[in-house]
Design a protein around this motif. Sequence first.
Motif, PDB file in Angstrom:
ATOM      1  N   SER A 135      -5.876  -0.514 -14.475  1.00 46.23           N
ATOM      2  CA  SER A 135      -6.797   0.249 -13.634  1.00 46.23           C
ATOM      3  C   SER A 135      -7.836  -0.724 -13.067  1.00 46.23           C
ATOM      4  N   CYS A 170     -11.749   6.097 -14.316  1.00 44.94           N
ATOM      5  CA  CYS A 170     -10.938   6.270 -13.102  1.00 44.94           C
ATOM      6  C   CYS A 170     -10.850   7.729 -12.690  1.00 44.94           C
ATOM      7  N   LYS A 176      -4.151   1.796  -9.033  1.00 46.96           N
ATOM      8  CA  LYS A 176      -3.894   0.846 -10.124  1.00 46.96           C
ATOM      9  C   LYS A 176      -3.197  -0.387  -9.582  1.00 46.96           C
ATOM     10  N   ASN A 189       1.246  -3.971 -15.629  1.00 45.93           N
ATOM     11  CA  ASN A 189       1.217  -2.520 -15.724  1.00 45.93           C
ATOM     12  C   ASN A 189       2.544  -2.051 -16.339  1.00 45.93           C
TER      13      ASN A 189
END
Length: 195
Positions: A135, A170, A176, A189
Motif C-alpha cells: 500500500s 488506506c 497499491k 505484492n
Amino acid sequence: MTLSEEKQALRRDMRARLRALSPEGRISRSAGACAQLQALPTFQNAAVVLAYCAMPGECDPAAAVDAARAAGKRVAFPLCLAENRLALYEPVLPDALLPGKYGILEPVPARCRRVAPGEVDFAIIPGLAFGKDCSRLGRGAGYYDRLLPEISGVKAGLAFDFQVVTAVPCGKWDAKMDLIAENNGIIVNKMYSCL
C-alpha cells in the motif's frame, strides 16, 4: 481517529524522519534503492519507464533514470495538470525539465513527446510511506491514485527503508504498488508476481 487523521499523522511522522536524514544518507540510500530496481528483470526488459524528479529529501530515482537511458529506454516524467491529474512526457530536447507547480522539475510539453499511460512498462512511483502489503501513502493530492489505474506495466514504489511500515491507512481509492524497492531489498505484492 478517522482515516484522514491517521494519514495526516503518518505524513507528519514521515516528513520529520525525511528532514532528519542527512544528505549523505539520502544519497547512499537512494543509490541502494535504485540498485534494487535496476536488478529486476522487469526493469531491465522495460522499453518505457516512468520516473519522477525527487523533491528535497525524497528518495531520488536519478541513478535508475541514468541506467534506463544508458540502456536505450524511453523515460517519461509527470506534469501536474488541473484537477490533480498527471500527463506524461518524454524529454527530447535540451532544457525539457523546468521547475513546475510544486517547485519540482516537470516536463515542458513543447520540448517533449507525450507518452500515454498505457505505454509505460515500468513505473517508478514516489510516496511518503509504504506498507509491507505494498500500500502507498502519498502527499494527499491524489495525483498518482488517479494515474496508476491507467498504467498496465509494473508499478514500483521507491523508498528509504524507514518509509516502509507494517501498514499505511488506506481507502478504496488508494492504489497499491506491485512492488516496493527500498535500499535493503524488494517487497513484492502478494497479489502480483512480477519477478
